[in-house]
Design a protein around this motif. Structure first.
Motif, short mmCIF file in Angstrom:
data_model
loop_
_atom_site.label_atom_id
_atom_site.label_comp_id
_atom_site.label_asym_id
_atom_site.label_seq_id
_atom_site.Cartn_x
_atom_site.Cartn_y
_atom_site.Cartn_z
N GLY A 68 31.86 14.23 -7.83
CA GLY A 68 32.42 13.16 -7.00
C GLY A 68 33.93 13.08 -7.11
O GLY A 68 34.63 12.86 -6.11
N TRP A 69 34.45 13.25 -8.33
CA TRP A 69 35.90 13.21 -8.51
C TRP A 69 36.58 14.36 -7.78
O TRP A 69 37.63 14.18 -7.15
CB TRP A 69 36.24 13.26 -10.00
N LEU A 70 36.00 15.56 -7.84
CA LEU A 70 36.57 16.70 -7.13
C LEU A 70 36.59 16.48 -5.62
O LEU A 70 37.55 16.86 -4.93
CB LEU A 70 35.78 17.97 -7.46
N LEU A 71 35.54 15.84 -5.09
CA LEU A 71 35.51 15.53 -3.66
C LEU A 71 36.67 14.62 -3.27
O LEU A 71 37.32 14.83 -2.24
CB LEU A 71 34.18 14.88 -3.28
N ASP A 72 36.93 13.61 -4.08
CA ASP A 72 38.04 12.70 -3.79
C ASP A 72 39.39 13.37 -4.02
O ASP A 72 40.37 13.05 -3.35
CB ASP A 72 37.93 11.44 -4.67
N ARG A 73 39.45 14.29 -4.94
CA ARG A 73 40.72 14.94 -5.28
C ARG A 73 41.12 15.99 -4.25
O ARG A 73 42.28 16.07 -3.84
CB ARG A 73 40.58 15.61 -6.67
N TYR A 74 40.15 16.79 -3.79
CA TYR A 74 40.48 17.93 -2.93
C TYR A 74 39.86 17.84 -1.53
O TYR A 74 40.14 18.70 -0.69
CB TYR A 74 40.04 19.23 -3.59
N GLY A 75 39.02 16.84 -1.27
CA GLY A 75 38.44 16.69 0.06
C GLY A 75 37.09 17.37 0.19
O GLY A 75 36.73 18.28 -0.57
N SER A 76 36.32 16.94 1.18
CA SER A 76 34.94 17.40 1.35
C SER A 76 34.86 18.85 1.77
O SER A 76 33.98 19.60 1.31
CB SER A 76 34.23 16.52 2.39
N LYS A 77 35.74 19.28 2.66
CA LYS A 77 35.66 20.64 3.20
C LYS A 77 35.72 21.70 2.11
O LYS A 77 34.83 22.56 2.00
CB LYS A 77 36.79 20.86 4.22
N ILE A 78 36.75 21.65 1.28
CA ILE A 78 36.96 22.68 0.27
C ILE A 78 35.91 22.60 -0.84
O ILE A 78 35.28 23.60 -1.20
CB ILE A 78 38.37 22.55 -0.34
N TYR A 94 32.93 21.04 -1.03
CA TYR A 94 31.55 21.28 -0.60
C TYR A 94 31.36 22.75 -0.24
O TYR A 94 30.33 23.37 -0.59
CB TYR A 94 31.24 20.39 0.61
N GLY A 95 32.34 23.36 0.44
CA GLY A 95 32.24 24.77 0.78
C GLY A 95 32.12 25.65 -0.45
O GLY A 95 31.28 26.57 -0.51
N LEU A 96 32.95 25.38 -1.46
CA LEU A 96 32.86 26.13 -2.72
C LEU A 96 31.54 25.87 -3.43
O LEU A 96 30.96 26.78 -4.05
CB LEU A 96 34.03 25.76 -3.63
N SER A 97 31.06 24.64 -3.35
CA SER A 97 29.79 24.30 -3.96
C SER A 97 28.66 25.14 -3.37
O SER A 97 27.84 25.72 -4.11
CB SER A 97 29.50 22.81 -3.77
N ILE A 98 28.61 25.24 -2.05
CA ILE A 98 27.58 26.05 -1.38
C ILE A 98 27.67 27.50 -1.83
O ILE A 98 26.66 28.14 -2.16
CB ILE A 98 27.73 25.96 0.15
N PHE A 99 28.88 28.04 -1.84
CA PHE A 99 29.08 29.44 -2.22
C PHE A 99 28.64 29.69 -3.66
O PHE A 99 27.92 30.66 -3.95
CB PHE A 99 30.55 29.83 -2.03
N ILE A 100 29.06 28.82 -4.59
CA ILE A 100 28.78 29.04 -6.01
C ILE A 100 27.30 28.92 -6.31
O ILE A 100 26.73 29.75 -7.02
CB ILE A 100 29.62 28.07 -6.87
N ALA A 134 28.04 29.16 3.61
CA ALA A 134 29.33 28.69 3.08
C ALA A 134 30.47 29.09 4.01
O ALA A 134 31.40 28.30 4.26
CB ALA A 134 29.57 29.26 1.68
N GLY A 135 30.41 30.31 4.54
CA GLY A 135 31.43 30.74 5.50
C GLY A 135 31.38 29.96 6.79
O GLY A 135 32.43 29.59 7.34
N VAL A 136 30.17 29.67 7.27
CA VAL A 136 30.03 28.86 8.50
C VAL A 136 30.59 27.47 8.27
O VAL A 136 31.26 26.89 9.15
CB VAL A 136 28.55 28.80 8.92
N TRP A 137 30.31 26.89 7.10
CA TRP A 137 30.84 25.56 6.77
C TRP A 137 32.36 25.54 6.86
O TRP A 137 32.94 24.64 7.48
CB TRP A 137 30.38 25.17 5.36
N MET A 138 33.01 26.51 6.25
CA MET A 138 34.47 26.53 6.23
C MET A 138 35.06 26.69 7.63
O MET A 138 36.17 26.22 7.91
CB MET A 138 34.97 27.66 5.33
N LYS A 139 34.34 27.33 8.54
CA LYS A 139 34.81 27.51 9.91
C LYS A 139 34.50 26.32 10.81
O LYS A 139 35.10 26.15 11.86
CB LYS A 139 34.17 28.77 10.52
#
Length: 460
Positions: free
Chosen positions: A89-99, A101-107, A207-212
């Motif tokens: 949750g802290w990372l979402l507030d710090r860096y935003g949902s797009k980045i 969440y996208g990294l979360s899906i990929f990892i 994850a790639g589709v999310w980022m686009k």
């Protein structure tokens, strides 16, 4: 009225005034594309959680993993998922949902893919490696539902928020219907390794589709001003990430005080308690319900597997209906509090119907009562919509993480408590009363503890 709430009202008014001053333009519908992405990603999320459930019997036989060791491995995801909620949750507030969440899906997809390689190991090494990979999947998936809530809060006005939340939340049922047969076929036809390969690869592509595809409302290249005005005028937090990185960085030392404020809020405590109890119903159906059908009701494993899917279908239908009902009430002029609480309380009362199974031996009546209970659970599962409505705008991600952490504590406690009840009593009767009591507590929590549902304002 505080300075902050005055500023929020002024912002909404400015959007409404701007919209009124311009000629009416046809709105784009980009928010529905965003919702479709949330649904698809959540389907993959739950399918990846289920990979080991489908392949587990074959893996344990092939690698010599006993039942106790497999139970230990199954627990890895839940512990990591709970532990990861606050950092996620802290990372979402710090860096935003797009980045994030996208990294979360990929990892989590990479770690899912890697589980297919444990066939080269054996004994304790295989157990330890599989446990570590499942733990990593759970930790990587931690930002997913707080991220869903955060995206809905930014992209949807209040009168559409419950439906949007219900749709992404219903993906957990749809995942079983769509991917369980596929994973079973892959295991049977090609081997269990292919399940992890296919699901991990699909997640990496997603994850790639999310980022686009996914952006903040003000940054999306396909949104027009009419849709942006519509979202903002309805209370959507279209400016959620404006200066958020700077603000959260500057106030990172205060995040523990913000968490303290969440638990000092009667409204938030009631919502957290309600989610814990609602999730207890979910985890009963996920863990002990098929066992109940076989051991207590004498059904064959084949019949139990088929019948266990009926509550999932009812939960899917109820989940969509609950969101639609809540937003319809809001559009008809009911208060936000009434529109959110009514489906939740009604659904929880319906879920208590499972207790009546203790007083009948007719299988069709038992199945009907259980289907009604899970249908009610679906209607009442509006916790994420409530969080989108009331989470402080500065820490929407962190608030969602705390909420999800509290709710998923029942993923650890519920199976254990039910197991002890069955072991000590030799019957499922007490277990059904325990699950029904959770439904009652959830209803009472929303009726008595929560109070008025509104956006919480932090004290700086």
């Amino acid at each position: 009225m505080t300075i902050e709430s005055t500023a929020v009202n002024a912002e909404r008014a400015s959007y409404s005034t701007a919209a009124a001053a311009q000629p009416a333009a046809k709105q784009t519908r980009v928010r529905y594309l965003i919702l479709a992405m949330l649904f698809l990603v959540t389907v993959i999320n739950y399918a990846d959680r289920a990979t080991l459930s489908i392949t587990g019997p074959v893996i344990s036989k092939e690698l010599g993993i006993n039942a106790a060791e497999m139970g230990f491995i199954f627990s890895a995801f839940g512990w990591a998922y709970v532990l990861g909620q606050l950092p996620g949750g802290w990372l979402l507030d710090r860096y935003g949902s797009k980045i994030v969440y996208g990294l979360s899906i990929f990892i989590w997809s990479v770690f899912t893919l890697m589980q297919g390689s444990i066939g080269f190991l054996a004994g304790g090494t295989a157990v330890a490696t599989l446990f570590a990979l499942r733990f990593a999947v759970g930790f990587a998936e931690a930002p997913s539902f707080p991220g869903n809530s955060r995206v809905v809060a930014a992209w949807f006005p209040g009168q559409e928020r419950a439906t949007a939340s219900a749709i992404f939340n219903s993906a957990q049922y749809f995942a079983t219907v769509l991917f369980a047969p596929l994973m079973g076929w892959l295991t049977h036809s090609f081997g269990w390794h292919w399940v992890f390969g296919v699901m991990g690869g699909l997640g990496i592509v997603m994850a790639g589709v999310w980022m686009k595809t996914v952006y903040a409302p003000k940054d999306h290249p396909r949104i027009n001003q009419a849709e942006l005005d519509h979202i903002a005028a309805g209370g959507g937090l279209v400016n959620m990430d404006d200066g958020q990185k700077k603000a959260v960085s500057a106030e990172s030392g205060a995040k523990w005080d913000y968490i303290r404020q969440l638990f000092a809020s009667r409204m938030m405590v009631g919502i957290f308690l309600g989610q814990f109890c609602i999730n207890a119903i979910t985890y009963f159906f996920i863990t002990w319900f098929p066992v109940y059908l076989v051991q207590a009701r004498g059904m064959s494993i084949l019949n139990a597997g088929f019948i266990a899917s009926i509550p999932a279908i009812c939960g899917f239908v109820g989940g969509i209906l609950g969101g639609v009902m809540s937003d319809a009430m809001l559009r008809r002029g009911y208060s936000l509090t009434a529109a959110r609480k009514t489906p939740i309380v009604l659904g929880m009362v319906m879920s208590m119907a499972m207790i009546a199974c203790n007083y009948t031996d007719l299988q069709w009546v038992i199945v009907s009562l259980m289907a009604l209970a899970f249908f009610g659970k679906g209607i009442g599962a509006l916790g994420w919509a409530v969080m989108s409505d009331c989470a402080p705008k500065e820490i929407t991600g962190l608030s969602g993480g705390v909420f999800n952490m509290c709710g998923n504590l029942s993923s650890i406690s519920t199976p254990i408590i039910i197991g002890y009840i069955i072991q000590s009593s030799g019957s499922f009767n007490g277990a059904l009363v325990f699950v029904g009591a959770n439904a009652l507590i959830a209803a009472v929590s929303y009726l008595v503890v929560v109070g008025e549902i509104k956006r919480m304002e932090l004290k700086k």
